[in-house]
Motif scaffolding. Sequence first.
Motif, PDB file in Angstrom:
ATOM      1  N   ILE A   1      48.633  40.466  35.597  1.00 28.91           N
ATOM      2  CA  ILE A   1      48.626  41.828  35.685  1.00 28.91           C
ATOM      3  C   ILE A   1      49.338  42.145  37.273  1.00 28.91           C
ATOM      4  O   ILE A   1      49.759  43.047  37.523  1.00 28.91           O
ATOM      5  CB  ILE A   1      47.239  42.073  35.849  1.00 28.91           C
ATOM      6  N   PHE A   2      49.057  41.126  38.213  1.00 25.70           N
ATOM      7  CA  PHE A   2      49.577  41.488  39.899  1.00 25.70           C
ATOM      8  C   PHE A   2      50.356  40.352  40.286  1.00 25.70           C
ATOM      9  O   PHE A   2      50.113  39.038  40.103  1.00 25.70           O
ATOM     10  CB  PHE A   2      48.281  41.419  40.402  1.00 25.70           C
ATOM     11  N   ASP A   3      51.309  40.641  41.031  1.00 23.49           N
ATOM     12  CA  ASP A   3      51.897  39.500  41.855  1.00 23.49           C
ATOM     13  C   ASP A   3      51.357  39.652  43.370  1.00 23.49           C
ATOM     14  O   ASP A   3      51.081  40.829  43.693  1.00 23.49           O
ATOM     15  CB  ASP A   3      53.387  39.993  42.092  1.00 23.49           C
ATOM     16  N   VAL A   4      51.070  38.481  43.845  1.00 25.16           N
ATOM     17  CA  VAL A   4      50.148  38.502  45.283  1.00 25.16           C
ATOM     18  C   VAL A   4      51.092  37.665  46.253  1.00 25.16           C
ATOM     19  O   VAL A   4      51.430  36.619  45.897  1.00 25.16           O
ATOM     20  CB  VAL A   4      48.857  37.653  44.992  1.00 25.16           C
ATOM     21  N   PHE A   5      51.289  38.377  47.351  1.00 28.19           N
ATOM     22  CA  PHE A   5      52.026  37.835  48.445  1.00 28.19           C
ATOM     23  C   PHE A   5      50.874  37.712  49.741  1.00 28.19           C
ATOM     24  O   PHE A   5      50.522  38.791  50.088  1.00 28.19           O
ATOM     25  CB  PHE A   5      53.220  38.598  48.738  1.00 28.19           C
ATOM     26  N   THR A   6      50.828  36.543  50.358  1.00 26.04           N
ATOM     27  CA  THR A   6      49.918  36.616  51.162  1.00 26.04           C
ATOM     28  C   THR A   6      50.758  36.056  52.496  1.00 26.04           C
ATOM     29  O   THR A   6      51.726  35.240  52.539  1.00 26.04           O
ATOM     30  CB  THR A   6      48.749  35.588  51.186  1.00 26.04           C
TER      31      THR A   6
ATOM     32  N   GLY B   1      44.019  49.644  37.734  1.00 30.98           N
ATOM     33  CA  GLY B   1      43.992  50.159  39.130  1.00 30.98           C
ATOM     34  C   GLY B   1      43.845  48.879  40.083  1.00 30.98           C
ATOM     35  O   GLY B   1      43.679  47.887  39.783  1.00 30.98           O
ATOM     36  N   PHE B   2      43.822  49.202  41.293  1.00 31.27           N
ATOM     37  CA  PHE B   2      43.449  48.234  42.271  1.00 31.27           C
ATOM     38  C   PHE B   2      42.012  48.608  42.468  1.00 31.27           C
ATOM     39  O   PHE B   2      41.527  49.278  42.932  1.00 31.27           O
ATOM     40  CB  PHE B   2      44.010  48.544  43.740  1.00 31.27           C
ATOM     41  N   SER B   3      41.262  47.111  42.385  1.00 31.48           N
ATOM     42  CA  SER B   3      39.709  47.383  42.750  1.00 31.48           C
ATOM     43  C   SER B   3      39.659  47.268  44.264  1.00 31.48           C
ATOM     44  O   SER B   3      40.151  46.658  44.681  1.00 31.48           O
ATOM     45  CB  SER B   3      39.222  46.097  42.064  1.00 31.48           C
ATOM     46  N   GLN B   4      38.545  48.326  44.705  1.00 30.17           N
ATOM     47  CA  GLN B   4      38.193  48.672  45.718  1.00 30.17           C
ATOM     48  C   GLN B   4      37.165  47.569  46.195  1.00 30.17           C
ATOM     49  O   GLN B   4      37.007  47.285  47.475  1.00 30.17           O
ATOM     50  CB  GLN B   4      37.695  49.762  46.193  1.00 30.17           C
ATOM     51  N   GLY B   5      36.598  46.805  45.271  1.00 32.08           N
ATOM     52  CA  GLY B   5      35.364  45.890  45.742  1.00 32.08           C
ATOM     53  C   GLY B   5      35.989  44.598  45.996  1.00 32.08           C
ATOM     54  O   GLY B   5      37.068  43.961  45.719  1.00 32.08           O
ATOM     55  N   PRO B   6      34.873  43.949  46.876  1.00 30.15           N
ATOM     56  CA  PRO B   6      34.898  42.478  47.519  1.00 30.15           C
ATOM     57  C   PRO B   6      35.312  41.471  46.642  1.00 30.15           C
ATOM     58  O   PRO B   6      36.011  40.429  46.798  1.00 30.15           O
ATOM     59  CB  PRO B   6      33.975  42.398  48.606  1.00 30.15           C
ATOM     60  N   ALA B   7      34.849  41.552  45.331  1.00 28.91           N
ATOM     61  CA  ALA B   7      35.162  40.581  44.387  1.00 28.91           C
ATOM     62  C   ALA B   7      36.423  40.419  44.104  1.00 28.91           C
ATOM     63  O   ALA B   7      36.979  39.346  43.958  1.00 28.91           O
ATOM     64  CB  ALA B   7      34.610  41.009  42.872  1.00 28.91           C
ATOM     65  N   PHE B   8      37.366  41.405  44.076  1.00 33.86           N
ATOM     66  CA  PHE B   8      38.933  41.237  44.030  1.00 33.86           C
ATOM     67  C   PHE B   8      39.503  40.219  44.893  1.00 33.86           C
ATOM     68  O   PHE B   8      40.160  39.431  44.776  1.00 33.86           O
ATOM     69  CB  PHE B   8      39.464  42.416  43.854  1.00 33.86           C
TER      70      PHE B   8
ATOM     71  N   ALA C   1      45.847  37.232  37.031  1.00 34.08           N
ATOM     72  CA  ALA C   1      45.071  38.159  35.771  1.00 34.08           C
ATOM     73  C   ALA C   1      43.856  38.735  36.098  1.00 34.08           C
ATOM     74  O   ALA C   1      43.275  39.594  35.646  1.00 34.08           O
ATOM     75  CB  ALA C   1      44.976  37.390  34.300  1.00 34.08           C
ATOM     76  N   PHE C   2      43.214  38.221  37.353  1.00 32.88           N
ATOM     77  CA  PHE C   2      41.968  38.799  37.881  1.00 32.88           C
ATOM     78  C   PHE C   2      42.064  40.425  38.262  1.00 32.88           C
ATOM     79  O   PHE C   2      43.364  40.767  38.829  1.00 32.88           O
ATOM     80  CB  PHE C   2      41.523  38.119  39.161  1.00 32.88           C
ATOM     81  N   THR C   3      41.207  40.969  38.044  1.00 31.41           N
ATOM     82  CA  THR C   3      41.100  42.573  38.320  1.00 31.41           C
ATOM     83  C   THR C   3      40.253  42.884  39.316  1.00 31.41           C
ATOM     84  O   THR C   3      40.290  44.073  39.612  1.00 31.41           O
ATOM     85  CB  THR C   3      41.316  43.330  37.004  1.00 31.41           C
ATOM     86  N   GLY C   4      39.270  42.182  39.668  1.00 29.42           N
ATOM     87  CA  GLY C   4      38.333  42.609  40.599  1.00 29.42           C
ATOM     88  C   GLY C   4      36.966  42.870  39.795  1.00 29.42           C
ATOM     89  O   GLY C   4      36.049  43.432  40.480  1.00 29.42           O
TER      90      GLY C   4
END
Length: 190
Positions: free
Chosen positions: A4-9, A30-37, A183-186
Motif C-alpha cells: 500500500i505504501f512506499d517508505v523512505f527513511t 489514508g495516512f493513519s495518525q496513530g502511533p501504531a503506524f 501493507a501495514f496501514t496503522g
Amino acid sequence: MTYIFDVFTGARRGATLTGTVRYRDPDNYGFSQGPAFGLQLIMDAWKERGDFGAGLVSAAMESEFKELFELYFGGEVRVDEEGYRLEDGSSNVRIPRVNVVERYKDQFGGRSYRSHGQRYVMLRPQPAEFARRTEEIIVSWEIREDDPTDLDEDEGTSAFFTLEVSDPRYLEHFTKNTYFQTAFTGHLLS
C-alpha cells in the motif's frame, strides 16, 4: 501481497527516525495518525531485512519483534497430535506438558493447520496488548501529509513522519537511508 505504501527513511539519530511514506493507491487508504503506524513501519523494516536490516539487531530485539508480530497477527504454536506444545526444533513434547488449547483458551483462534508434516495451532491477534506495547515503545509520532496542490500527479500523495522510541535499540536496523514497501496501514486487527 499488495503493498500500500512506499517508505523512505533516513538513518536513525539516537532514538529518532524520520522518513516519507507515499501512497501506492491514494484512492483507497489514508495516512493513519496513530502511533501504531510508526511501530508497524519499524516492524516491517525489520522483517524486510534487505541490505539494511539483516543481522543488525540484537538477539533480544529479534525476539521482541517476533513477539510484536505475534501480538499483531496472532501466534502459531507447534503441537503434537494431542495438542501438546513441542520443544523448539524438536518433535518432543515440552516438559512440563502443556495442552495449547487449554493453556491458551482465551487466545485460541479455533484454527490449526499442517505444514511439512507438523501441526500448528493458531492464536488470535491481541490488538489491546499490541496497543499497550505501542504506547510503551513509541514516545512520539507525527505524520504530516503533503499539500496535494504542490504535488505532481505522477508522484502520488505522500506524508513526512518523525517518530521517537523509548529505547534506541528498536531502531538498530536503520543504520542508513532505507526504502521498503509495506501493507501495514496503522489499523489494528481484531
